[in-house]
Design a protein around this motif. Sequence first.
Motif, PDB file in Angstrom:
ATOM      1  N   ILE A  44      -5.162   6.987  15.355  1.00 29.97           N
ATOM      2  CA  ILE A  44      -6.136   6.911  14.267  1.00 29.97           C
ATOM      3  C   ILE A  44      -6.738   5.517  14.221  1.00 29.97           C
ATOM      4  N   PRO A  74      -6.778   0.696   3.650  1.00 26.58           N
ATOM      5  CA  PRO A  74      -7.373   1.219   4.890  1.00 26.58           C
ATOM      6  C   PRO A  74      -8.062   2.553   4.649  1.00 26.58           C
ATOM      7  N   PHE A  77      -9.709   5.906   6.563  1.00 22.56           N
ATOM      8  CA  PHE A  77      -9.735   6.689   7.795  1.00 22.56           C
ATOM      9  C   PHE A  77     -11.149   6.713   8.387  1.00 22.56           C
ATOM     10  N   TYR A 125      -8.587   2.963  11.554  1.00 27.63           N
ATOM     11  CA  TYR A 125      -8.848   2.717  10.145  1.00 27.63           C
ATOM     12  C   TYR A 125      -9.756   1.508   9.988  1.00 27.63           C
ATOM     13  N   PHE A 182      -4.844   6.193   1.701  1.00 23.85           N
ATOM     14  CA  PHE A 182      -4.218   5.007   1.139  1.00 23.85           C
ATOM     15  C   PHE A 182      -4.717   4.720  -0.261  1.00 23.85           C
ATOM     16  N   TYR A 196      -3.635   9.350   7.044  1.00 23.24           N
ATOM     17  CA  TYR A 196      -3.111   9.059   5.721  1.00 23.24           C
ATOM     18  C   TYR A 196      -4.261   8.729   4.773  1.00 23.24           C
ATOM     19  N   PHE A 211       0.839  -1.201   0.000  1.00 25.83           N
ATOM     20  CA  PHE A 211       0.000   0.000   0.000  1.00 25.83           C
ATOM     21  C   PHE A 211       0.864   1.238   0.000  1.00 25.83           C
ATOM     22  N   TYR A 218      -4.864  14.771   9.224  1.00 30.05           N
ATOM     23  CA  TYR A 218      -6.091  14.115   8.803  1.00 30.05           C
ATOM     24  C   TYR A 218      -5.865  12.642   8.531  1.00 30.05           C
TER      25      TYR A 218
END
Lengths: 114, 114
Positions: free
Chosen positions: B34, B44, B46, B36, A105, A103, A90, A101
């Motif tokens: 975070i 992933p 957010f 995910y 992906f 990542y 990824f 904010y």
Amino acid sequence: NAGVTQTPKFQVLKTGQSMTLQCAQDMNHNSMYWYRQDPGMGLRLIYYSASEGTTDKGEVPNGYNVSRLNKREFSLRLESAAPSQTSVYFCASSETGFATYGYTFGSGTRLTVV
Amino acid sequence: GENVGLHLPTLSVQEGDNSIINCAYSNSASDYFIWYKQESGKGPQFIIDIRSNMDKRQGQRVTVLLNKTVKHLSLQIAATQPGDSAVYFCAENLYTGTASKLTFGTGTRLQVTL
């Protein structure tokens, strides 16, 4: 649509072959990252680029090289593929230096080395 | 090195119930966390984040709680829906001064039963 684009989506390599995984983002992010994800495991950082012109090793850099071609593009190269590099890769990007904010992906590249 | 881990690898909940996914972290210097969501074959996505100077943050149907005393993070999903079925990862962020680096846990699979 804005986001992170990875190519190819799938790839099968023979042991010893080389290939480059491509990643591009159109969100004007400064930082970009390459992760690998193995079955039943979280993502592990291979390399990252805090900004254009810089790259640094992550947790599992051995067997890989990267190039931050420009602000948009960050490529990952396997010079001599090994079965242990079979994984899902990824690419991600984030705002300058701090993941305010989180990542964003890409959808991943599924690589099999036989 | 320090890492992020999860208490439960798989969680099954009935549609409409609330889900709680837990995560332990060990790096006290992490400044940002975070959650995910990862659906099969995708990267992933957010969900929600929280800074280390907060102990609770709410989003739409999701709440993240941070307990720095015991280095514990949780994700609460209200009125769980079939579309919530996925693997959930917590990640801790460490800002190095030039880039942010995320370390991921191994993930919890949430299964929503009808």
